[in-house]
Design a protein around this motif. Structure first.
Motif, short mmCIF file in Angstrom:
data_model
loop_
_atom_site.label_atom_id
_atom_site.label_comp_id
_atom_site.label_asym_id
_atom_site.label_seq_id
_atom_site.Cartn_x
_atom_site.Cartn_y
_atom_site.Cartn_z
N LEU A 150 3.18 -19.70 -30.15
CA LEU A 150 3.83 -20.13 -31.39
C LEU A 150 3.16 -19.51 -32.61
O LEU A 150 3.83 -19.05 -33.54
CB LEU A 150 3.79 -21.66 -31.48
CG LEU A 150 4.42 -22.29 -32.72
CD1 LEU A 150 5.93 -22.06 -32.68
CD2 LEU A 150 4.11 -23.76 -32.78
N LEU A 151 1.83 -19.46 -32.62
CA LEU A 151 1.12 -18.85 -33.74
C LEU A 151 1.39 -17.34 -33.81
O LEU A 151 1.51 -16.78 -34.90
CB LEU A 151 -0.38 -19.12 -33.62
CG LEU A 151 -0.80 -20.55 -33.91
CD1 LEU A 151 -2.27 -20.74 -33.58
CD2 LEU A 151 -0.53 -20.92 -35.35
N LEU A 152 1.49 -16.70 -32.65
CA LEU A 152 1.81 -15.27 -32.63
C LEU A 152 3.20 -15.01 -33.18
O LEU A 152 3.41 -14.08 -33.97
CB LEU A 152 1.67 -14.72 -31.21
CG LEU A 152 1.98 -13.24 -31.04
CD1 LEU A 152 0.95 -12.41 -31.80
CD2 LEU A 152 1.98 -12.87 -29.57
N VAL A 153 4.18 -15.84 -32.80
CA VAL A 153 5.54 -15.70 -33.31
C VAL A 153 5.57 -15.92 -34.82
O VAL A 153 6.24 -15.18 -35.55
CB VAL A 153 6.49 -16.68 -32.58
CG1 VAL A 153 7.84 -16.78 -33.27
CG2 VAL A 153 6.67 -16.26 -31.13
N ALA A 154 4.81 -16.90 -35.31
CA ALA A 154 4.77 -17.14 -36.76
C ALA A 154 4.16 -15.96 -37.50
O ALA A 154 4.62 -15.58 -38.57
CB ALA A 154 3.98 -18.42 -37.04
N LEU A 155 3.13 -15.35 -36.92
CA LEU A 155 2.50 -14.20 -37.55
C LEU A 155 3.46 -13.01 -37.61
O LEU A 155 3.60 -12.36 -38.65
CB LEU A 155 1.23 -13.82 -36.78
CG LEU A 155 0.46 -12.61 -37.28
CD1 LEU A 155 -0.09 -12.90 -38.66
CD2 LEU A 155 -0.64 -12.26 -36.33
N VAL A 156 4.15 -12.74 -36.51
CA VAL A 156 5.12 -11.64 -36.48
C VAL A 156 6.26 -11.92 -37.46
O VAL A 156 6.70 -11.03 -38.20
CB VAL A 156 5.64 -11.41 -35.05
CG1 VAL A 156 6.82 -10.46 -35.03
CG2 VAL A 156 4.53 -10.90 -34.15
N GLY A 157 6.72 -13.16 -37.51
CA GLY A 157 7.78 -13.52 -38.46
C GLY A 157 7.36 -13.33 -39.90
O GLY A 157 8.13 -12.85 -40.74
N ALA A 158 6.12 -13.69 -40.22
CA ALA A 158 5.62 -13.51 -41.59
C ALA A 158 5.55 -12.03 -41.94
O ALA A 158 5.89 -11.64 -43.07
CB ALA A 158 4.24 -14.15 -41.73
#
Length: 172
Positions: A150-158
């Motif tokens: 989830l944190l990786l997806v949030a980082l890529v989304g940002a």
């Protein structure tokens, strides 16, 4: 009531945490809000130290006070925001906010005042980091891995959102 150094430290740290939280919701400048949030995180880490949870206190400082605050500051710097000073909403808004905070404090006090928690003997100061590791990687390994994804997806989304804003700025 027996006044000890731990009690004084707890009340001091709790006061800083509460003031940081109140300032976080009342301040208008984003950078000031982040600083109030840092004070709140650091005081909570101090409370963890008082509870003999050194590992959790260090993680609180490293992750919340360090990493998340820096990510928030980068988010502020990368996004376009206009600082329009909104006209003051008057004293009623501040009075309502103060009343809501006082009501919440009274509700928490009444909820905790007669709370009866059964005392169970535990070994608090013995290898608490090892105990956390065993629990984390045996019983809670799936939620731990889901959080990392989830944190990786949030980082890529940002990064994708920041890149889109940058490309739109280049076109105009």
């Amino acid at each position: 009531m027996n006044v000890s150094g731990e009690l004084i430290a707890f009340f001091g740290l709790a006061l800083v945490a509460i003031l940081g939280g109140v300032l976080l919701i009342t301040l208008t400048k984003v950078v000031h809000m982040v600083i109030a949030l840092v004070f709140t995180f650091l005081s909570i880490a101090g409370i963890y130290l008082l509870l003999s949870a050194e590992f959790v206190a260090i993680v609180q400082i490293l992750i919340y006070s360090g990493a998340i605050t820096i990510v928030m500051l980068f988010g502020i710097m990368l996004t376009k925001h206009r600082e329009n000073d909104e006209p003051s909403k008057g004293g009623w808004r501040k009075f309502t906010l103060l009343l809501a905070i006082a009501g919440f404090a009274v509700a928490v006090y009444l909820g905790i005042y007669d709370l009866d928690i059964p005392v169970q003997p535990t070994a608090l100061h013995e290898e608490n980091t090892k105990q956390i590791g065993i629990e984390l990687f045996s019983k809670y390994v799936i939620p731990f891995e889901v959080m990392s994804v989830l944190l990786l997806v949030a980082l890529v989304g940002a990064i994708v959102l920041a890149k889109k804003d940058n490309e739109e700025g280049d076109r105009s």
